[in-house]
Design a protein around this motif. Sequence first.
Motif, PDB file in Angstrom:
ATOM      1  N   MET A 119       2.067  -1.749 -20.956  1.00 23.42           N
ATOM      2  CA  MET A 119       2.816  -0.755 -21.736  1.00 23.42           C
ATOM      3  C   MET A 119       3.540   0.209 -20.806  1.00 23.42           C
ATOM      4  O   MET A 119       4.726   0.517 -21.002  1.00 23.42           O
ATOM      5  CB  MET A 119       1.855   0.020 -22.640  1.00 23.42           C
ATOM      6  N   ARG A 120       2.812   0.697 -19.811  1.00 22.21           N
ATOM      7  CA  ARG A 120       3.415   1.655 -18.882  1.00 22.21           C
ATOM      8  C   ARG A 120       4.472   1.001 -18.004  1.00 22.21           C
ATOM      9  O   ARG A 120       5.540   1.579 -17.753  1.00 22.21           O
ATOM     10  CB  ARG A 120       2.310   2.285 -18.020  1.00 22.21           C
ATOM     11  N   LEU A 162       6.444  -1.399 -18.654  1.00 25.83           N
ATOM     12  CA  LEU A 162       7.695  -1.589 -19.385  1.00 25.83           C
ATOM     13  C   LEU A 162       8.570  -0.346 -19.294  1.00 25.83           C
ATOM     14  O   LEU A 162       9.795  -0.440 -19.191  1.00 25.83           O
ATOM     15  CB  LEU A 162       7.406  -1.930 -20.851  1.00 25.83           C
ATOM     16  N   GLY A 163       7.945   0.824 -19.343  1.00 27.62           N
ATOM     17  CA  GLY A 163       8.696   2.062 -19.193  1.00 27.62           C
ATOM     18  C   GLY A 163       9.367   2.163 -17.844  1.00 27.62           C
ATOM     19  O   GLY A 163      10.532   2.582 -17.739  1.00 27.62           O
ATOM     20  N   ARG A 216       8.139  -6.624 -24.216  1.00 25.02           N
ATOM     21  CA  ARG A 216       7.753  -5.733 -25.320  1.00 25.02           C
ATOM     22  C   ARG A 216       7.142  -6.540 -26.468  1.00 25.02           C
ATOM     23  O   ARG A 216       6.156  -6.120 -27.090  1.00 25.02           O
ATOM     24  CB  ARG A 216       8.959  -4.940 -25.812  1.00 25.02           C
ATOM     25  N   GLU A 233       5.056   3.329 -23.195  1.00 21.77           N
ATOM     26  CA  GLU A 233       6.343   2.908 -22.653  1.00 21.77           C
ATOM     27  C   GLU A 233       7.258   4.115 -22.458  1.00 21.77           C
ATOM     28  O   GLU A 233       7.968   4.228 -21.456  1.00 21.77           O
ATOM     29  CB  GLU A 233       6.971   1.903 -23.618  1.00 21.77           C
TER      30      GLU A 233
END
Length: 407
Positions: A258-259, A261-262, A306, A81
């Motif tokens: 995960m990525r 969300l960043g 998340r 993230e």
Amino acid sequence: MDFRISPELESLRLEVARFVEDEIIPLESDPQAYDGHGNIAEPLLETLRAKAKESGLWCPQLKAETGGLGLSKTGMAVLYETMNRSIFGPVVFNSAAPDDGNMMVLEALGTPDQKERWLKPIVEGKVRSAFAMTEPAPGGGSDPSMMLTRAVRDGNEWVVNGRKWYITGAEAAEHFMLLAKTSDDERRGHTCFLFHRDDPGWRIIRRIPIMGPEEHGGHCELEFTGLRIPHENILGEEGRGIKVVQTRLGPARLTHCMRWLGLAKRCVEIAKEYAEHREGFGVTLIDRESVQLMIGDLAMQIEIGRLLVMKAAWEIDQGRYAQKEISMAKVHVANLLHLAADRAIQINGARGYSNDTPLEWIYRYARQARLVDGADEVHKMLLNRHLSNLGTDFWKWDVEGEAADHA
């Protein structure tokens, strides 16, 4: 579940955050930093990768003995993230698709010889890789039972004929994983093979133009016309190709989330910063209730994402497959990313639609999120199947001391 992270992981997260802020984000505004397909230019990437290695931030997803940092899936969620606050982030740390998933499955299922030959060069950043599974109609897409690419054994070799398409990274890859039918057995009819770019008997028909931007190596259509692969290049076991797919795609779907969300957080960051300074009709945008509702809702949706991602990562760390948890995270976060980019562009107005921010890049990238590694509808069908099988146990709590299933 304990949501606290260790001091060591927090220290690592801060190191990644500083690297992204100081070394990567400034490049996003430089036109010379991009290649012809909207990704980071190779010479610049090589320099940044060397710095990431020197900083001890390389391949956090792999075991220490493989050349990584040995993080759990929950640890990866924290770091990935943070990496993808920049559109260029993950590839700098060798944590971008498709190499990310390919390395993890080779680490999990490869023989010692296969790890030395096929995995090690990817880990070192010397080569790239691709995973060839999806086929044009009437071949296999989300349903691998429809696969038409065949591998027929000839002595100690397998001869492959067929076609694949939308194979991410194929044009830049040297090491390939290939899923092909090796029998008509419904459960054990697929096998995963390893082959090299220089092997004869196959070709890239075209690099398929997409809405973009693209990963390095694009998305390609491949044709196999007598590719010969030694029997020793089978990954896993003959007839257990679906196990390879499950081992690879489940975690890979989650690392996408995960990525993403960043990137979603970056969209909110850009929107909020602009809204706090842009005035119109006597007030700043952030003082308008409509803008507050948009940003507040995104903040909530990101936190929901998340939690879904962390729950799925935790399930995997417990040794479970986490199929329904991954599907829920995939659907929610994919749609969230598209929504975050859209709202951030709306708040920024013409600025958001321009190249002055990475928002339009993220928006074009975000639309594929609802398709890659299973379309929304496929994951919702799988969730319905789990609901039919589990009933109210779909939402059950695990009880400490009791054995849990691996669904």
